[in-house]
Write a protein that holds these residues in place. Structure first.
Motif, mmCIF file in Angstrom:
data_model
loop_
_atom_site.group_PDB
_atom_site.id
_atom_site.type_symbol
_atom_site.label_atom_id
_atom_site.label_comp_id
_atom_site.label_asym_id
_atom_site.label_seq_id
_atom_site.Cartn_x
_atom_site.Cartn_y
_atom_site.Cartn_z
ATOM 1 N N GLU A 1 117.654 39.709 65.777
ATOM 2 C CA GLU A 1 117.047 38.565 65.111
ATOM 3 C C GLU A 1 115.543 38.742 64.925
ATOM 4 O O GLU A 1 114.763 37.794 64.949
ATOM 5 C CB GLU A 1 117.360 37.259 65.852
ATOM 6 C CG GLU A 1 118.853 36.994 65.963
ATOM 7 C CD GLU A 1 119.200 35.657 66.593
ATOM 8 O OE1 GLU A 1 118.267 34.943 67.029
ATOM 9 O OE2 GLU A 1 120.391 35.321 66.642
ATOM 10 N N LEU B 1 112.650 33.794 52.975
ATOM 11 C CA LEU B 1 114.019 33.641 53.496
ATOM 12 C C LEU B 1 115.028 34.362 52.604
ATOM 13 O O LEU B 1 116.135 33.879 52.335
ATOM 14 C CB LEU B 1 114.391 32.161 53.627
ATOM 15 C CG LEU B 1 113.508 31.300 54.551
ATOM 16 C CD1 LEU B 1 114.110 29.904 54.713
ATOM 17 C CD2 LEU B 1 113.325 31.944 55.914
ATOM 18 N N HIS C 1 116.810 36.779 53.216
ATOM 19 C CA HIS C 1 118.018 37.129 53.968
ATOM 20 C C HIS C 1 119.166 36.170 53.677
ATOM 21 O O HIS C 1 120.335 36.569 53.647
ATOM 22 C CB HIS C 1 117.661 37.120 55.464
ATOM 23 C CG HIS C 1 118.796 36.841 56.385
ATOM 24 N ND1 HIS C 1 119.657 37.814 56.806
ATOM 25 C CD2 HIS C 1 119.223 35.682 56.950
ATOM 26 C CE1 HIS C 1 120.560 37.278 57.617
ATOM 27 N NE2 HIS C 1 120.326 35.989 57.709
ATOM 28 N N LEU C 2 118.866 34.906 53.437
ATOM 29 C CA LEU C 2 119.912 33.890 53.277
ATOM 30 C C LEU C 2 120.810 34.165 52.078
ATOM 31 O O LEU C 2 122.011 33.887 52.106
ATOM 32 C CB LEU C 2 119.287 32.505 53.129
ATOM 33 C CG LEU C 2 118.516 31.959 54.333
ATOM 34 C CD1 LEU C 2 117.898 30.616 53.984
ATOM 35 C CD2 LEU C 2 119.422 31.832 55.556
ATOM 36 N N SER D 1 123.387 36.786 53.134
ATOM 37 C CA SER D 1 123.976 36.656 54.466
ATOM 38 C C SER D 1 125.461 36.306 54.366
ATOM 39 O O SER D 1 125.935 35.814 53.335
ATOM 40 C CB SER D 1 123.233 35.592 55.267
ATOM 41 O OG SER D 1 123.663 35.580 56.616
ATOM 42 N N ARG E 1 126.840 35.459 60.452
ATOM 43 C CA ARG E 1 125.500 35.106 60.934
ATOM 44 C C ARG E 1 125.166 33.636 60.691
ATOM 45 O O ARG E 1 123.998 33.267 60.658
ATOM 46 C CB ARG E 1 124.453 36.000 60.270
ATOM 47 C CG ARG E 1 124.705 37.484 60.448
ATOM 48 C CD ARG E 1 123.440 38.293 60.310
ATOM 49 N NE ARG E 1 122.558 38.151 61.445
ATOM 50 C CZ ARG E 1 121.389 38.790 61.576
ATOM 51 N NH1 ARG E 1 120.969 39.606 60.640
ATOM 52 N NH2 ARG E 1 120.625 38.610 62.631
ATOM 53 N N ASP F 1 121.535 31.828 60.859
ATOM 54 C CA ASP F 1 120.978 31.303 59.612
ATOM 55 C C ASP F 1 120.573 29.839 59.767
ATOM 56 O O ASP F 1 119.504 29.422 59.286
ATOM 57 C CB ASP F 1 121.993 31.441 58.480
ATOM 58 C CG ASP F 1 122.270 32.893 58.115
ATOM 59 O OD1 ASP F 1 121.441 33.755 58.480
ATOM 60 O OD2 ASP F 1 123.290 33.159 57.469
ATOM 61 N N LYS F 2 121.410 29.047 60.416
ATOM 62 C CA LYS F 2 121.068 27.636 60.619
ATOM 63 C C LYS F 2 119.824 27.499 61.486
ATOM 64 O O LYS F 2 118.942 26.682 61.199
ATOM 65 C CB LYS F 2 122.244 26.910 61.266
ATOM 66 C CG LYS F 2 123.422 26.680 60.339
ATOM 67 C CD LYS F 2 124.531 25.903 61.037
ATOM 68 C CE LYS F 2 125.687 25.628 60.089
ATOM 69 N NZ LYS F 2 126.780 24.868 60.760
ATOM 70 N N TRP G 1 122.285 29.663 49.612
ATOM 71 C CA TRP G 1 122.846 29.587 50.965
ATOM 72 C C TRP G 1 123.563 28.254 51.190
ATOM 73 O O TRP G 1 124.669 28.222 51.748
ATOM 74 C CB TRP G 1 121.729 29.784 51.991
ATOM 75 C CG TRP G 1 122.167 29.666 53.410
ATOM 76 C CD1 TRP G 1 122.885 30.579 54.131
ATOM 77 C CD2 TRP G 1 121.913 28.577 54.309
ATOM 78 N NE1 TRP G 1 123.087 30.134 55.415
ATOM 79 C CE2 TRP G 1 122.495 28.908 55.547
ATOM 80 C CE3 TRP G 1 121.226 27.365 54.186
ATOM 81 C CZ2 TRP G 1 122.432 28.052 56.649
ATOM 82 C CZ3 TRP G 1 121.164 26.517 55.279
ATOM 83 C CH2 TRP G 1 121.763 26.861 56.494
#
Length: 548
Positions: free
Chosen positions: A66, A95, A97-98, A101, A105, A109-110, A143
């Motif tokens: 992380e 962000l 990555h969202l 994703s 994950r 993510d949350k 997301w």
């Protein structure tokens, strides 16, 4: 007045005079304007919008521990770590990555989203700057589409971010910044319901209608003439087409065909500018890993029903394709040998922030392997290394008296610019001849004009440089890919490829030739040792003959 101060004033004058009045007015306005307060409560998603999940792609990532990874740097999440480069901080706040994703994950993510909301109250910090807002809003919406349940404060935060963006649209910058502002407002206005959301949608579409006409040239290129940003904007266009296809909003549906056409034309352009290894050339600000690859974009576009014109295999010997509007040329020799030439102007006039002083530079691949490469881009900002990477001395072209062909300065500024003129573009038998000149050195005491001619034939590329007027020193540089080895003997350099193939560069008209150590910058935060062939011109003419 000192010469240094006078030079600074001159640079500033030649930079500012190219700006649009709108940019100057908004730059002054934003010095004093503040984002108006906004009470976000009770926002909901429109039920009729459901995007097709795009192919997974991200410029940055969080690892299994992380920690955030970007530019070769890895660190735990700290939203306000000012010890990191600014570009690193921005990418953390995107962000990104969202958007790529998966379900595995979801817990992380949350926590990531909740951490950002808790740690970044409106409207301070780089997370609330308009470009950062634009990228994050789209990533968040992609997301949120995948979540089985939504926490109310997610939508309230999203609405607050959209409001903040609507108050800070980057009319002072324009170009790709304004485009992504418009895209984000369209996404926010399409997904969220209510009168306020409708106003964001309307504003975003107005921006996009104007900017798609302005920013995409007739030959398919994005007008900033960076292959990297071209790829990034094509991905943005795919996102918009995705939204138009999968929404029931008539404002979007009626734009589908126009957006689809732009994507198809942009794909054709990007295919032409690819090296045989499938990657972009390094003209202007370009690096690997920041924008999706051609294969990524083609896969996404195909899912959306785009059918770009197929590339016909080269079976007719040496061929050349001139992208007239953007100014780039692709020469195909067959057998995965290809030269890419930069005859482009500095563009756009009012926003050349991603321009390098690389006029009349070129790159060359042989047998699928990059051989001659421009130096690339590893960082933004205003440091000496950023300046060097933008300079003529970092590209495969000619530098006169230690000056760059265009006056690049600060991190994203250009004062006096080289203007390119096409001289010849013809094919005679199996030979292609292309010549062009630029006037970037006319400002020097010798009022020098650089003319470069490429003569391409089977197994051979001649590069003929002529520099008119008096000069103290004119230097041609050819940067070699790190996987290439070079051995010099007199005026001949033997070049060996990783697969064992050999090319020979013979230089006539040089007073001194050296193969020196240098660096290549294929990614942000990355510097790789390589070699460079440096030839000092003894007269006004240098002929470099490359055979393989």
């Amino acid at each position: 007045m000192s010469r240094t101060l006078m030079h600074r004033i001159t640079k500033l004058y030649h930079t500012v005079k190219m700006l649009r009045l709108k940019q100057i007015v908004y730059r002054l306005y934003y010095r004093f304007a503040k984002v108006r307060p906004f009470l976000a409560h009770g926002f909901t998603l429109r039920p009729a919008v459901k995007l097709a999940k795009p192919p997974a792609w991200s410029a940055s990532r969080f690892n299994a521990d992380e920690q955030f990874e970007f530019m070769g740097l890895t660190a735990s999440i700290d939203w306000h770590d000012e010890t990191r480069p600014k570009i690193w901080q921005y990418n953390l706040h995107y962000l990104d990555h969202l958007a790529s994703s998966g379900p595995a994950r979801i817990g992380f993510d949350k926590r990531l989203v909740n951490s950002w909301i808790a740690s970044n109250p409106p409207f301070n910090g780089c997370g609330w700057e308009p470009y950062t807002l634009s990228l994050r809003i789209v990533n968040l919406l992609k997301w949120l589409q995948q979540q089985p349940t939504l926490e109310p404060h997610w939508l309230d935060s999203l609405a607050t971010q959209a409001h903040a963006l609507s108050q800070q649209v980057e009319y002072h910058i324009l170009a790709n910044h304004l485009f992504v502002n418009g895209k984000a407002l369209v996404f926010a206005g399409s997904f969220l319901g209510g009168v306020q959301a409708d106003s964001w949608l309307s504003k975003g579409l107005k921006i996009l209608d104007e900017e798609t006409k302005e920013q995409f040239l007739k030959d398919g290129a994005h007008f900033e003439l960076s292959p990297m940003y071209h790829a990034s904007l094509l991905w943005d266009m795919c996102d918009l087409l995705n939204l138009a296809i999968h929404s029931e909003l008539p404002e979007l549906n009626k734009r589908q065909n126009a957006w689809k056409r732009l994507i198809e034309e942009g794909l054709v352009w990007l295919r032409s500018l690819q090296h045989p290894d499938g990657g972009i050339p390094f003209f202007n600000d370009s690096a690997f890993g920041i924008a999706p690859t051609l294969l990524d974009i083609e896969a996404y576009a195909f899912e959306l029903g785009c059918r770009a014109q197929a590339v016909t295999p080269n079976t007719a010997g040496v061929t050349a394709e001139h992208k007239t509007e953007s100014g780039y040329v692709a020469i195909n020799f067959g057998d995965q040998c290809k030269a890419l030439l930069n005859l482009a102007q500095v563009a756009p006039d009012y926003q050349p922030g991603h321009t390098h002083a690389d006029t009349l530079s070129f790159e060359l691949s042989l047998f699928g392997q990059r051989v001659f490469v421009n130096s690339g881009t590893s960082q933004y900002g205003e440091g000496a290394e950023r300046h060097r990477q933008r300079s003529t001395a970092a590209h495969n072209t000619v530098e006169v008296n230690g000056e760059s062909s265009s006056e690049v300065w600060a991190g994203f500024r250009v004062a006096r610019r080289a203007r390119t003129t096409l001289g010849k573009f013809e094919k005679t038998g199996d030979t292609v001849i292309i010549s062009a000149s630029h006037d970037g050195y006319l400002r020097l005491p010798g009022e020098n004009l650089h003319v470069r001619e490429w003569v391409a034939m089977a197994g051979e590329l001649q590069v003929i440089d002529c520099v008119s007027g008096q000069f103290d020193r004119a230097v041609s540089r050819l940067f070699l890919h790190p996987d290439i080895s070079a051995v010099q003997k007199g005026n001949t350099v033997t070049i060996t490829l990783p697969g064992g193939q050999v090319a020979v560069a013979t230089l006539e008209g040089a007073s001194r030739i050296n193969v020196v150590s240098s660096t290549w910058h294929p990614e942000f935060g990355k510097s790789v040792p390589n070699q460079c062939i440096v030839a000092e011109m003894s007269t006004d003419r240098l002929t470099t003959c490359i055979t393989w």
